[in-house]
Design a protein around this motif. Sequence first.
Motif, PDB file in Angstrom:
ATOM      1  N   THR A 180      -5.490   4.071   8.814  1.00  0.00           N
ATOM      2  CA  THR A 180      -4.924   3.239   7.752  1.00  0.00           C
ATOM      3  C   THR A 180      -4.159   2.065   8.342  1.00  0.00           C
ATOM      4  O   THR A 180      -4.273   0.930   7.864  1.00  0.00           O
ATOM      5  CB  THR A 180      -3.998   4.080   6.857  1.00  0.00           C
ATOM      6  OG1 THR A 180      -4.750   5.130   6.248  1.00  0.00           O
ATOM      7  CG2 THR A 180      -3.360   3.227   5.771  1.00  0.00           C
TER       8      THR A 180
ATOM      9  N   THR B 229      -5.964   0.653  -9.155  1.00  0.00           N
ATOM     10  CA  THR B 229      -5.656   1.105  -7.807  1.00  0.00           C
ATOM     11  C   THR B 229      -5.550   2.622  -7.654  1.00  0.00           C
ATOM     12  O   THR B 229      -5.521   3.125  -6.529  1.00  0.00           O
ATOM     13  CB  THR B 229      -4.325   0.510  -7.330  1.00  0.00           C
ATOM     14  OG1 THR B 229      -3.265   0.957  -8.202  1.00  0.00           O
ATOM     15  CG2 THR B 229      -4.377  -1.010  -7.335  1.00  0.00           C
TER      16      THR B 229
ATOM     17  N   PRO C  34      -4.983  -0.220  -1.517  1.00  0.00           N
ATOM     18  CA  PRO C  34      -4.041  -1.298  -1.205  1.00  0.00           C
ATOM     19  C   PRO C  34      -4.308  -2.519  -2.099  1.00  0.00           C
ATOM     20  O   PRO C  34      -5.432  -2.726  -2.564  1.00  0.00           O
ATOM     21  CB  PRO C  34      -4.347  -1.641   0.257  1.00  0.00           C
ATOM     22  CG  PRO C  34      -5.278  -0.573   0.755  1.00  0.00           C
ATOM     23  CD  PRO C  34      -5.963  -0.009  -0.441  1.00  0.00           C
TER      24      PRO C  34
ATOM     25  N   ASP D 237       0.008  -0.019  -8.665  1.00  0.00           N
ATOM     26  CA  ASP D 237       0.510  -0.674  -7.448  1.00  0.00           C
ATOM     27  C   ASP D 237       0.556  -2.174  -7.729  1.00  0.00           C
ATOM     28  O   ASP D 237      -0.479  -2.772  -8.053  1.00  0.00           O
ATOM     29  CB  ASP D 237      -0.403  -0.355  -6.271  1.00  0.00           C
ATOM     30  CG  ASP D 237      -0.491   1.146  -6.032  1.00  0.00           C
ATOM     31  OD1 ASP D 237       0.365   1.672  -5.317  1.00  0.00           O
ATOM     32  OD2 ASP D 237      -1.414   1.785  -6.571  1.00  0.00           O
TER      33      ASP D 237
ATOM     34  N   HIS E  67       0.827  -1.205   0.000  1.00  0.00           N
ATOM     35  CA  HIS E  67       0.000   0.000   0.000  1.00  0.00           C
ATOM     36  C   HIS E  67       0.866   1.263   0.000  1.00  0.00           C
ATOM     37  O   HIS E  67       1.755   1.420   0.845  1.00  0.00           O
ATOM     38  CB  HIS E  67      -0.898   0.012   1.234  1.00  0.00           C
ATOM     39  CG  HIS E  67      -1.925   1.095   1.251  1.00  0.00           C
ATOM     40  ND1 HIS E  67      -2.441   1.658   0.103  1.00  0.00           N
ATOM     41  CD2 HIS E  67      -2.549   1.731   2.280  1.00  0.00           C
ATOM     42  CE1 HIS E  67      -3.345   2.574   0.420  1.00  0.00           C
ATOM     43  NE2 HIS E  67      -3.415   2.646   1.735  1.00  0.00           N
TER      44      HIS E  67
END
Length: 337
Positions: free
Chosen positions: A121, A295, A330, A306, A109
């Motif tokens: 997060t 993402t 993520p 990602d 992430h």
Amino acid sequence: MPFERVRLERVRLEPWKRRPELAALALLLGLLMMLHSHIPNIAGVGSLVESLLPWFGVYVPVLLAGALWRRSPSAVVALVLPVTVWLSLFGGLLTDKSHPGGDLTVVSHNVGAGNSDPSGTARQLALSGADLVALEELTDQARGTYEKGLAKAYPYHEVRGTVGLWSRLPLSDTRPVDVVQGDVGPLARTKPPESAAEAAAEVRALRTTVATEHGPLAVYVAHLGSVRVMPSQGFWTDSRDFGARALTKAVAAEPNQRMLLLGDLNGTTDDRAFHGLTSRLTSAQETAGNGFGFTWPAAFPIARIDQILVRGVRARSSWVLPETGSDHLPVGARVSW
């Protein structure tokens, strides 16, 4: 004959026409997708086209609607080419290729330097159930928050510069990977780092070894340079492309055949800049995912920048996790030996 009947007869008998301009557009679309690797990368145009390549399929229904409205059979036939090319490139992503099982769950992430809720997060990532959690774009201000929020679930962690790896398993032989030095272009380093702290802050990739019950696993975590639209240079990718070459060199020299590459590469695996990596590593999303797995940006994802890439292990499943406070989503994967 009544007026309405005459009008209906005319509509019914109106012939289909060739409409060569629509057919030409359909053929051009198909050739553009088929020959994308031959588009010159002047001002980054080639990379831009390849990054957005899946979205070229949106033009197919638009052209089909135009062909039917203009009653052009040649345009309808010409659309066979872009449809065929698009399906050959991306049709495999439309099916669910995931399988149950696996030995190790990993999450990566980009937590975002502007993330207003790093604590939240961290909680979300701790609840993911992953064995390994790779974080990119860590700031000095937020690093302590992530270390505190992930400490209970992950007894081992290593941070180098702006990237880090949190693990349930022991880590060793951790070292930075230089994907920044030698950068050129408008964001180039103007002078050498003046202190150890400044040099550490420029580190954007690391390599470490995870001790698993199946043996050592090499893990790379990377955050390559940003891609920017520059008024004088167009789609500027120099920083990202240098990092991709440096990372490819490190991966090629990696002695451990079992390895993972986790991180924000600021580009899709279709981008020519990553051919060196994709020729050596396999995308977990492409081999074990369901859909494109876009993402970025988190609010309305249009590209998968990602990545989770593997070598020597098999991806069993791949997915995108729910939105956090970051501008990236993520990504997760389950791999097996």
